[in-house]
Design an enzyme around this catalytic site. Sequence first.
Site, PDB file in Angstrom:
ATOM      1  N   SER A   1       0.985  -1.244   0.049  1.00  0.00           N
ATOM      2  CA  SER A   1       0.082  -0.106  -0.185  1.00  0.00           C
ATOM      3  C   SER A   1       0.839   1.370  -0.051  1.00  0.00           C
ATOM      4  O   SER A   1       0.452   2.301  -0.545  1.00  0.00           O
ATOM      5  CB  SER A   1      -1.045   0.041   1.218  1.00  0.00           C
ATOM      6  OG  SER A   1      -0.274  -0.044   2.348  1.00  0.00           O
ATOM      7  N   GLU A   2       2.066   0.988   0.589  1.00  0.00           N
ATOM      8  CA  GLU A   2       3.028   2.278   0.724  1.00  0.00           C
ATOM      9  C   GLU A   2       4.488   1.836   0.668  1.00  0.00           C
ATOM     10  O   GLU A   2       4.499   0.758   1.226  1.00  0.00           O
ATOM     11  CB  GLU A   2       2.716   3.030   1.959  1.00  0.00           C
ATOM     12  CG  GLU A   2       1.359   3.830   1.775  1.00  0.00           C
ATOM     13  CD  GLU A   2       0.857   4.628   3.056  1.00  0.00           C
ATOM     14  OE1 GLU A   2       1.676   4.820   4.043  1.00  0.00           O
ATOM     15  OE2 GLU A   2      -0.360   5.103   2.831  1.00  0.00           O
ATOM     16  N   THR A   3       5.051   2.615   0.128  1.00  0.00           N
ATOM     17  CA  THR A   3       6.668   2.382   0.385  1.00  0.00           C
ATOM     18  C   THR A   3       7.386   3.665   1.078  1.00  0.00           C
ATOM     19  O   THR A   3       7.121   4.667   0.292  1.00  0.00           O
ATOM     20  CB  THR A   3       7.174   1.978  -0.985  1.00  0.00           C
ATOM     21  OG1 THR A   3       6.574   0.987  -1.435  1.00  0.00           O
ATOM     22  CG2 THR A   3       8.962   1.950  -1.025  1.00  0.00           C
TER      23      THR A   3
ATOM     24  N   LYS B   1       3.337   6.316  10.361  1.00  0.00           N
ATOM     25  CA  LYS B   1       3.547   4.824  10.383  1.00  0.00           C
ATOM     26  C   LYS B   1       5.038   4.565  10.001  1.00  0.00           C
ATOM     27  O   LYS B   1       5.760   3.654  10.502  1.00  0.00           O
ATOM     28  CB  LYS B   1       2.583   3.970   9.964  1.00  0.00           C
ATOM     29  CG  LYS B   1       2.554   4.026   8.446  1.00  0.00           C
ATOM     30  CD  LYS B   1       1.190   3.510   8.072  1.00  0.00           C
ATOM     31  CE  LYS B   1       1.014   3.587   6.578  1.00  0.00           C
ATOM     32  NZ  LYS B   1      -0.189   2.949   6.003  1.00  0.00           N
ATOM     33  N   HIS B   2       5.576   5.327   9.140  1.00  0.00           N
ATOM     34  CA  HIS B   2       7.000   4.923   8.329  1.00  0.00           C
ATOM     35  C   HIS B   2       7.992   5.511   9.336  1.00  0.00           C
ATOM     36  O   HIS B   2       9.121   4.860   9.168  1.00  0.00           O
ATOM     37  CB  HIS B   2       6.896   5.482   6.839  1.00  0.00           C
ATOM     38  CG  HIS B   2       5.909   4.740   5.954  1.00  0.00           C
ATOM     39  ND1 HIS B   2       6.425   3.646   5.877  1.00  0.00           N
ATOM     40  CD2 HIS B   2       4.802   5.261   5.403  1.00  0.00           C
ATOM     41  CE1 HIS B   2       5.267   2.968   5.111  1.00  0.00           C
ATOM     42  NE2 HIS B   2       4.486   3.950   4.874  1.00  0.00           N
TER      43      HIS B   2
END
Length: 297
Positions: free
Chosen positions: A45-47, A90-91
Site C-alpha cells: 500500500s505504501e513504500t 507509521k513509516h
Amino acid sequence: MKLPMFVVDAFTSEAFRGNPAAVCLLENELDDDMRQKIAREMNHSETAFIQKLHPTDSFTQTEDLGLRTNRASPPLVPKPIFIEVPLGGKHSMRGCQEHKEIGENMNPTLTFVTLSGELKARQAEDGIIMDLPHCPTHHKDVKEVQDLIKLALDNVLVQDVHYSPDTKFLLVRIEDSYGRSFLENLEVNARDLTKIENTGKVQGLMLTVKGEGGGKTQGYDFYSRFFAPWLGVMEDPVTGSAHAVLGSYWSQQLGKKEIRAFQCSPRGGGMKISLQDSGRVDITGQTAFVLEGNLTI
C-alpha cells in the site's frame, strides 16, 4: 545500483499482521518517477524512502533523515500516476526500527523531515513511539453526510459524527451496544463511497465503537476501521494518522489522556495513544521485521 529494501509489519509483534510496507534506504535522492516505479514494483500500500539530508551525513550517527512515502497506483485509477502520501507517521516507526537494525544508530530519537513537517520516533520498552501532530475534530451534522453513512452502514445506529479538517477524515461512531465483533464483521462497500462523496471534503472514513476499557483484564478503549477509497485504499490495515484523529476524539469522550486502541481490519493491529500537553500525540506500537534484501535499478 543496489538499494537496501525491507518489509516491516507495523503495530504488531507478529509477522503477517498489522500494517505492512516496504522501506528503502537512500544515500542520494531519487526523482519522483523512480520512486513511483519502485512503489509499484514493491506492490505494498505504501513504500517509505528514508534518505540522508546531506551527503556527509552517516546513517550510523545522524539524528535527522528525510522521509518520503509513495503508494502504488490505486485500483480506482486507470493508468499509473504519481501518488505521494503527505503524512508518513507509521513509516517513522518503521524507519526507526530499520535504521537501528541496519545502521546501528543508537540515537534515542530520530527526526524525519516529511511533507507534513517534522515527525519524531523514539525507542521505548514497549515498542516505538511516534510523535505526531494533534488532529482535533468538531461535531458534524449527520444530515450533511447521511447518504455516505447510509451506504457504509445501512441501518446501523450511529451515536456521533465528527470531522477533522486537518486530515479531511470523517469519524462515525457506532452506537456503543454494537461492540468489537460487529465492527469486525461489518461489510462495507468502500468502492462506492466515492460515488456518494466526490466534493473532495472527505478523504477517509473512520468507523469506530467504544471498547471495554479497563477492568480485571486490560482491554481496548476503542476499536476502529479505516476506509480511504478517495486515496486509492479500500481499507487500510492499521493507520497511525487516523489514530491521531481518533485519539483526540476518544480522549475527550473518555476523559483520559492514555488510551489503548485496536484497528480491527482483517490483519488487525493495536497501539497506545498518549495525548501530550504540548498538543502533540504519542502513538506507541510494535514492529515485526519480515524481509530484508536489495533492489537493483
